[in-house]
Design a protein around this motif. Structure first.
Motif, PDB file in Angstrom:
ATOM      1  N   SER A   5     -23.428 -91.592  79.223  1.00 35.16           N
ATOM      2  CA  SER A   5     -22.136 -90.455  79.768  1.00 35.16           C
ATOM      3  C   SER A   5     -21.182 -89.645  80.888  1.00 35.16           C
ATOM      4  CB  SER A   5     -23.427 -88.967  80.075  1.00 35.16           C
ATOM      5  OG  SER A   5     -22.275 -87.921  79.328  1.00 35.16           O
ATOM      6  N   TYR A   6     -19.765 -89.786  80.429  1.00 26.14           N
ATOM      7  CA  TYR A   6     -19.228 -89.587  81.049  1.00 26.14           C
ATOM      8  C   TYR A   6     -18.833 -88.387  81.827  1.00 26.14           C
ATOM      9  CZ  TYR A   6     -17.356 -94.494  80.854  1.00 26.14           C
ATOM     10  OH  TYR A   6     -17.833 -95.946  80.994  1.00 26.14           O
ATOM     11  N   PHE A   7     -18.528 -87.913  83.410  1.00 29.73           N
ATOM     12  CA  PHE A   7     -18.206 -86.494  83.131  1.00 29.73           C
ATOM     13  C   PHE A   7     -17.041 -85.903  82.935  1.00 29.73           C
ATOM     14  CE2 PHE A   7     -16.559 -83.060  86.487  1.00 29.73           C
ATOM     15  CZ  PHE A   7     -17.997 -81.986  86.348  1.00 29.73           C
ATOM     16  N   ASP A   8     -17.100 -84.546  82.469  1.00 27.91           N
ATOM     17  CA  ASP A   8     -15.779 -83.927  81.702  1.00 27.91           C
ATOM     18  C   ASP A   8     -15.922 -82.488  82.547  1.00 27.91           C
ATOM     19  OD1 ASP A   8     -13.934 -83.167  80.082  1.00 27.91           O
ATOM     20  OD2 ASP A   8     -15.946 -83.037  77.614  1.00 27.91           O
ATOM     21  N   ASN A   9     -14.217 -83.239  83.085  1.00 27.15           N
ATOM     22  CA  ASN A   9     -13.767 -81.912  83.508  1.00 27.15           C
ATOM     23  C   ASN A   9     -13.610 -80.348  82.979  1.00 27.15           C
ATOM     24  OD1 ASN A   9     -12.793 -83.495  86.169  1.00 27.15           O
ATOM     25  ND2 ASN A   9     -11.120 -84.122  84.821  1.00 27.15           N
ATOM     26  N   SER A  10     -13.816 -80.048  81.790  1.00 26.90           N
ATOM     27  CA  SER A  10     -13.865 -79.103  81.072  1.00 26.90           C
ATOM     28  C   SER A  10     -15.089 -78.475  81.228  1.00 26.90           C
ATOM     29  CB  SER A  10     -13.210 -79.438  80.018  1.00 26.90           C
ATOM     30  OG  SER A  10     -14.947 -79.900  79.059  1.00 26.90           O
ATOM     31  N   SER A  11     -15.866 -79.544  81.714  1.00 18.93           N
ATOM     32  CA  SER A  11     -17.368 -78.675  81.631  1.00 18.93           C
ATOM     33  C   SER A  11     -17.470 -77.927  83.156  1.00 18.93           C
ATOM     34  CB  SER A  11     -18.565 -79.696  81.947  1.00 18.93           C
ATOM     35  OG  SER A  11     -18.299 -80.544  83.066  1.00 18.93           O
ATOM     36  N   ILE A  12     -16.239 -78.614  83.900  1.00 21.81           N
ATOM     37  CA  ILE A  12     -16.006 -76.988  85.305  1.00 21.81           C
ATOM     38  C   ILE A  12     -15.456 -75.523  84.508  1.00 21.81           C
ATOM     39  CG2 ILE A  12     -14.764 -77.254  87.434  1.00 21.81           C
ATOM     40  CD1 ILE A  12     -14.549 -79.980  87.530  1.00 21.81           C
ATOM     41  N   GLN A  61     -17.489 -72.191  85.304  1.00 19.98           N
ATOM     42  CA  GLN A  61     -16.958 -71.165  86.125  1.00 19.98           C
ATOM     43  C   GLN A  61     -16.215 -70.077  85.069  1.00 19.98           C
ATOM     44  OE1 GLN A  61     -13.308 -72.801  87.160  1.00 19.98           O
ATOM     45  NE2 GLN A  61     -13.412 -73.441  89.259  1.00 19.98           N
ATOM     46  N   SER A  62     -16.458 -70.519  83.705  1.00 18.45           N
ATOM     47  CA  SER A  62     -16.398 -68.701  82.745  1.00 18.45           C
ATOM     48  C   SER A  62     -17.881 -68.225  82.450  1.00 18.45           C
ATOM     49  CB  SER A  62     -16.237 -69.717  81.156  1.00 18.45           C
ATOM     50  OG  SER A  62     -16.724 -69.078  79.987  1.00 18.45           O
ATOM     51  N   GLN A  63     -19.469 -69.343  82.610  1.00 17.01           N
ATOM     52  CA  GLN A  63     -20.500 -69.403  82.240  1.00 17.01           C
ATOM     53  C   GLN A  63     -20.470 -68.173  84.201  1.00 17.01           C
ATOM     54  OE1 GLN A  63     -21.292 -68.941  79.168  1.00 17.01           O
ATOM     55  NE2 GLN A  63     -23.662 -69.879  79.879  1.00 17.01           N
ATOM     56  N   LEU A  64     -20.015 -68.495  85.259  1.00 20.41           N
ATOM     57  CA  LEU A  64     -20.387 -67.979  86.265  1.00 20.41           C
ATOM     58  C   LEU A  64     -19.795 -65.891  86.052  1.00 20.41           C
ATOM     59  CD1 LEU A  64     -19.518 -70.475  88.914  1.00 20.41           C
ATOM     60  CD2 LEU A  64     -22.218 -69.403  87.737  1.00 20.41           C
ATOM     61  N   GLU A 122     -10.789 -88.598  89.766  1.00 25.61           N
ATOM     62  CA  GLU A 122     -10.645 -87.703  88.536  1.00 25.61           C
ATOM     63  C   GLU A 122     -11.480 -87.132  88.377  1.00 25.61           C
ATOM     64  OE1 GLU A 122     -10.161 -90.928  84.993  1.00 25.61           O
ATOM     65  OE2 GLU A 122      -9.070 -92.239  86.074  1.00 25.61           O
ATOM     66  N   HIS A 123     -12.704 -87.398  88.737  1.00 23.39           N
ATOM     67  CA  HIS A 123     -13.904 -86.286  88.546  1.00 23.39           C
ATOM     68  C   HIS A 123     -13.804 -85.542  90.194  1.00 23.39           C
ATOM     69  CE1 HIS A 123     -14.716 -88.846  85.248  1.00 23.39           C
ATOM     70  NE2 HIS A 123     -12.950 -87.739  84.910  1.00 23.39           N
ATOM     71  N   GLY A 124     -12.974 -86.013  91.304  1.00 30.72           N
ATOM     72  CA  GLY A 124     -13.348 -85.452  92.259  1.00 30.72           C
ATOM     73  C   GLY A 124     -12.678 -85.918  93.586  1.00 30.72           C
ATOM     74  N   ASN A 125     -12.709 -84.590  94.452  1.00 30.71           N
ATOM     75  CA  ASN A 125     -11.493 -85.251  95.607  1.00 30.71           C
ATOM     76  C   ASN A 125     -12.761 -86.071  97.077  1.00 30.71           C
ATOM     77  OD1 ASN A 125      -9.749 -85.489  94.673  1.00 30.71           O
ATOM     78  ND2 ASN A 125      -9.661 -83.090  94.690  1.00 30.71           N
ATOM     79  N   THR A 126     -13.844 -85.525  96.675  1.00 22.69           N
ATOM     80  CA  THR A 126     -15.359 -86.068  98.372  1.00 22.69           C
ATOM     81  C   THR A 126     -15.894 -86.729  97.376  1.00 22.69           C
ATOM     82  OG1 THR A 126     -16.516 -83.830  98.284  1.00 22.69           O
ATOM     83  CG2 THR A 126     -14.943 -84.184  99.122  1.00 22.69           C
ATOM     84  N   VAL A 127     -16.992 -87.472  98.389  1.00 23.11           N
ATOM     85  CA  VAL A 127     -17.989 -88.390  98.291  1.00 23.11           C
ATOM     86  C   VAL A 127     -18.968 -87.015  97.527  1.00 23.11           C
ATOM     87  CG1 VAL A 127     -20.025 -90.056  98.800  1.00 23.11           C
ATOM     88  CG2 VAL A 127     -17.847 -90.461  99.209  1.00 23.11           C
TER      89      VAL A 127
END
Length: 537
Positions: A254-261, A265-268, A227-232
């Motif tokens: 606190s749970y990781f929120d995928n929207s933060s990605i 990206q928007s900030q970058l 859900e929050h990543g494909n690699t370790v």
């Protein structure tokens, strides 16, 4: 001589011996040609046996030594040292990554949750006790946590010892546990919350070292594989991000929120767009006139800058994108650009006989570097402008947070006869002490909420007190953001004289400053300075 060279030297020696034997054999039987079949066969067999013995001897002498030399034997104690953290005796991050990755690859369909946590109030221990003593407390904490969850078979074990080790030490003060969600009968969040509560209860009520005691508090960040990543690496990194976000919002779990990605990206993308615009000089500077409302004399200008971001509905002020500029590494470049505009405008003003100061805002204390002072001094000499016509404006909070190094840089600026102004002045005791100590030349108070009616009595009382205070201190006070006539009337009624805002002008483009001054002097002839050239009016 290396083993490699010695081996081939030995083989070369054997070769020479065989050649010598062959020559000897040829001499012995040269007179008896043709040689008999038995003699020839005996010679060939002897050569083969000699070669075989030479090969076996070479392998015995060199092969075994080289193979054992390449393999260093590691003791159990050394292996433990390489794979465990010396402070907490827990597996290191590298060891945990290997175990986590091995568990995921062992079978398909496995679901794991990485839980990264840390004691949030441990920093004060380092400062009070020092790192050596605080490491003892950290060891106690790690032992208590490990003992609490050692029998929880849902948690991965990271160590190679017979006794399971369920916790690993990450960087800094962060720890890691990995929870197996594959066969869970309950929803993920309830199980993980229960685990976090279990870890929180494992912390002793008070951990002591000599006469110092501390109650530890833990904060947790959680990310789930798939859900929050494909690699370790992604899952653990996202759990760490969730922990940081939780600390900012003061959440224990606190749970990781995928929207933060997407936000990242928007900030970058924003940072890249800003970097490109600053290099292409697409930012827009403008001047806010500062006027004495009693006689309409112009007492100075403030240089401001707008950034027209593509996705924004309106242009952004410096305060709205200064953090973005700092994150992108372009804040210093932006500041230099603003100073360039200020010096160019001062040249224009001096050419037409208008000698007023232009103030430039420094949005961050990180801008206070010796390079900036050298740059300003170089520009003053290059444009032939006295330092008294330049003013540096600081926000009050930047001033209060100023380090000794920043104060030293301010002193260097003042030695160039450059004035210092404080914006958003609150009149607090700390601010007044700084103003008195640093000999500030100008103060600004935000009058945006000021009105001439009975509302906002608190704001009016504070502004009134600041007007009276600055008058007694004989420091010029400018009311900023005066955009309405009722705010202007209220400020004047308090005794305020110097104003800045849309009621004077929303912002003059530097290239049009001469045109605006001509119109202003035509409307207010009494405000024309004696040095002004006749062509200006």
């Amino acid at each position: 001589m290396s083993r490699f060279n010695a081996k081939y030297f030995f083989l070369f020696t054997i070769f020479i011996v065989i050649v010598a034997l062959s020559v000897l054999f040829a001499q012995l039987y040269s007179e008896q040609l043709p040689i008999g079949l038995i003699a020839t066969a005996s010679y060939v067999i002897a050569i083969i046996i000699a070669i075989a013995l030479a090969w076996l001897l070479t392998q015995k002498l060199f092969g075994t030594e080289s193979s054992t030399a390449g393999k260093e034997t590691i003791s159990v104690e050394e292996l433990f040292t390489y794979t465990h953290d010396p402070v907490t005796n827990l597996p290191t991050a590298q060891q945990a990554l290997k175990a986590f990755e091995s568990a995921i690859k062992s079978s398909t369909g496995q679901r794991y949750a990485a839980v990264v946590f840390k004691p949030i109030n441990f920093q004060q221990v380092n400062s009070l006790l020092g790192y050596h003593n605080s490491d003892i407390l950290l060891l106690q904490l790690a032992y208590c946590l490990q003992q609490k969850i050692v029998n929880n078979k849902k948690l991965l074990t990271f160590g190679a010892s017979p006794e399971p080790v369920r916790i690993a030490r990450l960087q800094s003060l962060q720890f890691l546990v990995v929870y197996d969600l594959t066969d869970s009968r309950f929803d993920d969040q309830s199980m993980l919350n229960e685990l976090c509560q279990q870890l929180g209860k494992a912390v002793p009520d008070a951990m002591s070292f000599k006469s110092y005691s501390l109650n530890f508090e833990l904060a947790f960040g959680i990310a789930i594989s798939g859900e929050h990543g494909n690699t370790v690496e992604e899952v653990i990194a996202h759990a760490g991000d969730a922990l940081l976000n939780g600390l900012k919002s003061q959440q224990v779990i606190s749970y990781f929120d995928n929207s933060s990605i997407l936000y990242t990206q928007s900030q970058l993308a924003r940072m890249e767009a800003f970097r490109q615009d600053i290099h292409d000089e697409k930012l827009h500077c403008y001047l806010k006139p500062q006027v004495n409302i009693k006689n309409y004399n112009i007492v100075g200008f403030q240089l401001k800058v707008h950034w027209y971001e593509k996705s924004a509905r309106k242009p952004l002020e410096l305060s709205e994108f200064s953090e973005l500029a700092e994150q992108s590494g372009e804040l210093y470049c932006l500041t230099r650009y603003m100073f360039e505009q200020a010096f160019t405008t001062l040249e224009t003003l001096h050419r037409i006989g208008v000698y007023q100061r232009i103030s430039v805002s420094l949005a961050s204390e990180n801008l206070f570097e010796v390079d900036l002072v050298d740059f300003i001094e170089e520009k003053l000499q290059q444009h032939g402008i006295a330092g008294k016509y330049l003013m540096i404006e600081l926000n009050e909070q930047v001033m209060l947070n100023a380090s000794q190094r920043v104060k030293s840089i301010i002193d260097q600026l003042k030695s160039l006869d450059i004035s210092i102004s404080i914006a958003n002045f609150s009149g607090s005791y700390e601010s007044l002490r700084y103003v008195r100590k640093m000999a500030i030349h100008q103060l600004k108070v935000n009058c945006q909420q000021l009105s001439n009616d009975s509302s906002n009595r608190v704001d009016k009382a504070i502004t009134n007190a600041l007007v009276t205070l600055t008058r007694s201190m004989k420091i010029p006070l400018i009311g900023t953001n005066i955009d309405r006539h009722d705010a202007s009337q209220a400020y004047i009624a308090m005794g305020g004289e110097l104003i800045q805002g849309d009621i004077i002008h929303s912002g003059v483009v530097p290239d049009e400053i001469e045109i605006w001054l001509e119109k202003w002097y035509l409307q207010h002839p009494g405000s024309i300075p004696p040095e002004a050239r006749p062509s200006i009016y």
